[in-house]
Design a protein around this motif. Structure first.
Motif, mmCIF file in Angstrom:
data_model
loop_
_atom_site.group_PDB
_atom_site.id
_atom_site.type_symbol
_atom_site.label_atom_id
_atom_site.label_comp_id
_atom_site.label_asym_id
_atom_site.label_seq_id
_atom_site.Cartn_x
_atom_site.Cartn_y
_atom_site.Cartn_z
ATOM 1 N N GLN A 224 -20.915 -21.060 15.477
ATOM 2 C CA GLN A 224 -19.648 -20.880 15.011
ATOM 3 C C GLN A 224 -19.065 -22.144 15.283
ATOM 4 O O GLN A 224 -19.228 -22.909 16.302
ATOM 5 N N THR A 225 -18.020 -22.656 14.340
ATOM 6 C CA THR A 225 -17.558 -23.793 14.527
ATOM 7 C C THR A 225 -15.888 -23.697 14.677
ATOM 8 O O THR A 225 -15.573 -23.003 13.928
ATOM 9 N N CYS A 226 -15.373 -24.048 15.849
ATOM 10 C CA CYS A 226 -13.751 -23.857 16.090
ATOM 11 C C CYS A 226 -13.195 -25.221 16.108
ATOM 12 O O CYS A 226 -13.808 -26.464 16.371
ATOM 13 N N GLU A 227 -12.075 -25.333 15.602
ATOM 14 C CA GLU A 227 -11.073 -26.614 15.845
ATOM 15 C C GLU A 227 -9.893 -26.517 16.581
ATOM 16 O O GLU A 227 -9.396 -25.424 16.226
ATOM 17 N N LEU A 228 -9.483 -27.134 17.707
ATOM 18 C CA LEU A 228 -8.308 -27.060 18.246
ATOM 19 C C LEU A 228 -7.200 -27.511 17.104
ATOM 20 O O LEU A 228 -7.229 -28.607 16.644
ATOM 21 N N VAL A 229 -6.235 -26.712 16.920
ATOM 22 C CA VAL A 229 -5.216 -26.906 16.163
ATOM 23 C C VAL A 229 -3.854 -27.492 16.681
ATOM 24 O O VAL A 229 -3.265 -28.329 16.195
ATOM 25 N N MET A 230 -3.701 -26.860 17.933
ATOM 26 C CA MET A 230 -2.675 -27.512 18.419
ATOM 27 C C MET A 230 -2.624 -26.919 20.129
ATOM 28 O O MET A 230 -3.355 -26.183 20.444
ATOM 29 N N ASP A 231 -2.144 -27.826 21.015
ATOM 30 C CA ASP A 231 -2.277 -27.618 22.338
ATOM 31 C C ASP A 231 -0.819 -27.870 22.892
ATOM 32 O O ASP A 231 -0.222 -28.870 22.558
ATOM 33 N N SER A 232 -0.197 -26.903 23.329
ATOM 34 C CA SER A 232 1.190 -27.182 23.792
ATOM 35 C C SER A 232 1.453 -27.844 25.163
ATOM 36 O O SER A 232 2.460 -28.301 25.408
ATOM 37 N N GLY A 233 0.211 -28.338 25.800
ATOM 38 C CA GLY A 233 0.304 -28.937 27.125
ATOM 39 C C GLY A 233 0.878 -28.093 28.252
ATOM 40 O O GLY A 233 0.850 -28.803 29.278
ATOM 41 N N ALA A 234 1.349 -26.844 28.374
ATOM 42 C CA ALA A 234 1.888 -26.092 29.028
ATOM 43 C C ALA A 234 0.844 -25.327 29.920
ATOM 44 O O ALA A 234 1.249 -24.801 31.051
ATOM 45 N N SER A 235 -0.292 -25.312 29.436
ATOM 46 C CA SER A 235 -1.304 -24.506 29.978
ATOM 47 C C SER A 235 -1.958 -25.296 31.190
ATOM 48 O O SER A 235 -2.267 -26.525 31.004
ATOM 49 N N ILE A 236 -2.348 -24.573 32.077
ATOM 50 C CA ILE A 236 -2.932 -25.307 33.198
ATOM 51 C C ILE A 236 -4.446 -25.313 33.141
ATOM 52 O O ILE A 236 -5.486 -25.831 33.548
ATOM 53 N N LEU A 237 -4.927 -24.534 31.723
ATOM 54 C CA LEU A 237 -6.347 -24.409 31.473
ATOM 55 C C LEU A 237 -6.775 -25.589 30.719
ATOM 56 O O LEU A 237 -5.918 -26.297 30.048
#
Length: 117
Positions: A85-98
């Motif tokens: 499966q191929t996934c793509e990061l579309v957005m990262d809010s930067g608020a997560s500690i993960l």
């Protein structure tokens, strides 16, 4: 304790599969393999960070699959599940500690997956 089958898969994975990607394809940035803690199948998953999902259509990657070693061809033929499966990061809010990258200085030690029974 590893069974003979899983020891063979681990040896192939660690000494053939991963080095062919991580050491020879610049688009592969990081990778990690996780083993299931329950008795569900599949019992493991491999994840890779690549710089572009188009990587999987590039000749350098396609050649790896077309010209498998006899060992890899035999092993892949015997796998009960092979689900790419191929996934793509579309957005990262930067608020997560993960982390969103396996290449971070503090990659996660585990992941939670969910699927249909």
């Amino acid at each position: 304790m590893l069974t003979t089958k899983s020891a063979t898969r681990s040896d192939w994975y660690n000494n053939e599969h991963v080095p062919l990607r991580m050491n020879h394809l610049q688009s592969f940035l990081a990778g990690a393999r996780y083993f299931a803690l329950d008795s569900q199948i599949p019992s493991w998953v491999a994840l890779y960070d690549v710089d572009d999902t188009a990587t999987f259509s590039h000749n350098s990657y396609v050649r790896l699959r077309a010209n498998r070693s006899p060992r890899e061809a035999n092993l892949v033929k015997r796998l009960s599940i092979l689900d790419r499966q191929t996934c793509e990061l579309v957005m990262d809010s930067g608020a997560s500690i993960l982390t969103t990258s396996l290449a971070s200085k503090n990659p996660s030690r585990g992941i939670i997956t969910s699927g249909k029974p």
